[in-house]
Design a protein around this motif. Structure first.
Motif, PDB file in Angstrom:
ATOM      1  N   THR A 127      11.960 -12.603 -68.309  1.00 15.40           N
ATOM      2  CA  THR A 127      10.912 -13.133 -67.423  1.00 15.40           C
ATOM      3  C   THR A 127      10.383 -14.490 -67.868  1.00 15.40           C
ATOM      4  O   THR A 127      10.184 -15.392 -67.052  1.00 15.40           O
ATOM      5  CB  THR A 127       9.743 -12.127 -67.320  1.00 15.40           C
ATOM      6  N   GLN A 142      18.516 -20.387 -57.623  1.00 15.45           N
ATOM      7  CA  GLN A 142      18.312 -18.946 -57.633  1.00 15.45           C
ATOM      8  C   GLN A 142      17.380 -18.539 -58.773  1.00 15.45           C
ATOM      9  O   GLN A 142      16.523 -17.667 -58.609  1.00 15.45           O
ATOM     10  CB  GLN A 142      19.671 -18.244 -57.773  1.00 15.45           C
ATOM     11  N   LYS A 145      13.829 -19.387 -57.861  1.00 12.11           N
ATOM     12  CA  LYS A 145      13.330 -18.493 -56.819  1.00 12.11           C
ATOM     13  C   LYS A 145      13.028 -17.096 -57.348  1.00 12.11           C
ATOM     14  O   LYS A 145      11.959 -16.533 -57.086  1.00 12.11           O
ATOM     15  CB  LYS A 145      14.365 -18.399 -55.687  1.00 12.11           C
ATOM     16  N   GLU A 146      13.977 -16.533 -58.102  1.00  5.59           N
ATOM     17  CA  GLU A 146      13.866 -15.139 -58.539  1.00  5.59           C
ATOM     18  C   GLU A 146      13.094 -14.970 -59.842  1.00  5.59           C
ATOM     19  O   GLU A 146      12.576 -13.886 -60.118  1.00  5.59           O
ATOM     20  CB  GLU A 146      15.268 -14.524 -58.691  1.00  5.59           C
ATOM     21  N   MET A 147      13.029 -16.040 -60.662  1.00  8.37           N
ATOM     22  CA  MET A 147      12.399 -15.935 -61.978  1.00  8.37           C
ATOM     23  C   MET A 147      11.446 -17.114 -62.195  1.00  8.37           C
ATOM     24  O   MET A 147      11.677 -17.964 -63.055  1.00  8.37           O
ATOM     25  CB  MET A 147      13.475 -15.881 -63.067  1.00  8.37           C
ATOM     26  N   ILE A 200      21.215 -11.212 -60.549  1.00  6.87           N
ATOM     27  CA  ILE A 200      20.092 -11.634 -59.707  1.00  6.87           C
ATOM     28  C   ILE A 200      20.529 -12.084 -58.301  1.00  6.87           C
ATOM     29  O   ILE A 200      19.679 -12.338 -57.460  1.00  6.87           O
ATOM     30  CB  ILE A 200      19.250 -12.744 -60.371  1.00  6.87           C
ATOM     31  N   SER A 201      21.842 -12.176 -58.057  1.00  7.45           N
ATOM     32  CA  SER A 201      22.265 -12.562 -56.707  1.00  7.45           C
ATOM     33  C   SER A 201      23.760 -12.320 -56.522  1.00  7.45           C
ATOM     34  O   SER A 201      24.501 -12.180 -57.504  1.00  7.45           O
ATOM     35  CB  SER A 201      21.977 -14.042 -56.437  1.00  7.45           C
TER      36      SER A 201
END
Length: 258
Positions: A127, A142, A145-147, A200-201
């Motif tokens: 994180t 990505q 966006k995600e982290m 994550i994607s």
């Protein structure tokens, strides 16, 4: 006859120019094994993406020339007509489709991480981590966006990111799994690192051509489907990702018309 000749010239497109020139110029990566890697002795680039470039050139009946491009250079190189198309681990997404036209997907993968062994068991362990990736890549976007709490550290290419990881200045490097597997294999102390089962994607790679080049795109898509149907796509995959390679993966996808 004059009017017809003028009309023909007016609608000339990239496909006509490539065939007239007798050479297809493709932008590829030269430091992202096994998709594209430079042989320093011969100064030639080989890899999964280069093999697909060769298959398309063969279908068009022309010779192939490849040019090395970094992630952030891909769309500019295409738009400036430095290359005819890009085959360089380029993920299809809505933002890019505003600038280029994409072929059918020719590779499907997921974005993961390389970390020190035993350090990461879930996404929560990363994180607030310092995570390296390539500038201008989908992986960068990505991660942001995600982290959003992670410290995303940018490099011109993944080789530089892996050097920083090995030196201890990063907690992880993130991009698509096959790229990570190829670069992890090159690390001097690779036994100390791993790719945990944290994704994550999902990424679909496409071949990019200039906007509106419908005839060229149709030829590219036709070449991809033919490669799948003939078994050539499977052979290319096994050449670079088969069980005897440095980046063994299972082929869990097929090239389809979408």
């Amino acid at each position: 006859m004059l009017a017809l000749g003028l009309l023909s010239a007016a609608v000339a497109d990239d496909l006509d120019e490539i065939r007239k020139r007798g050479t297809l110029v493709v932008g590829v990566k030269d430091s992202t094994p096994p998709f594209g890697v430079l042989n320093t002795k011969t100064q030639t680039i080989s890899g999964y993406d280069v093999d697909f470039a060769a298959a398309i050139a063969k279908k068009l009946g022309v010779k192939l020339t490849v040019k090395a491009v970094e992630s952030a250079q891909r769309i500019p190189a295409l738009q400036s007509k430095d290359v005819d198309m890009i085959i360089a681990t380029m993920t299809k997404n809505a933002e890019r489709e505003k600038q280029v036209d994409f072929s059918y997907g020719y590779f499907i993968t997921g974005q993961k991480f390389v970390v020190r062994k035993g350090k990461v068991n879930s996404i929560e362990d990363l994180t607030t981590a310092a995570i390296g990736t390539a500038s201008g890549s989908t992986s960068e976007k990505q991660l942001r966006k995600e982290m959003p709490s992670a410290n995303v550290v940018l490099f011109p290419d993944y080789d530089e990111a892996f050097k920083a990881l090995g030196q201890g200045s990063l907690d992880a490097v993130s991009t698509d799994e096959p790229i990570l597997a190829g670069l992890l294999n090159k690390m001097p102390k690779k036994a100390q690192f791993e790719i945990p089962n944290v994704t994550i994607s999902i990424e679909v790679y496409g071949i990019a051509v200039r906007k509106g080049e419908k005839r060229l795109l149709a030829e590219v898509n036709s070449a991809l489907v033919e490669a799948e149907q003939s078994g050539e796509a499977d052979k290319i995959f096994n050449r670079w990702f088969g069980p005897q390679t440095n980046a063994p993966l299972m082929r869990l996808f097929k090239i389809t018309a979408k």
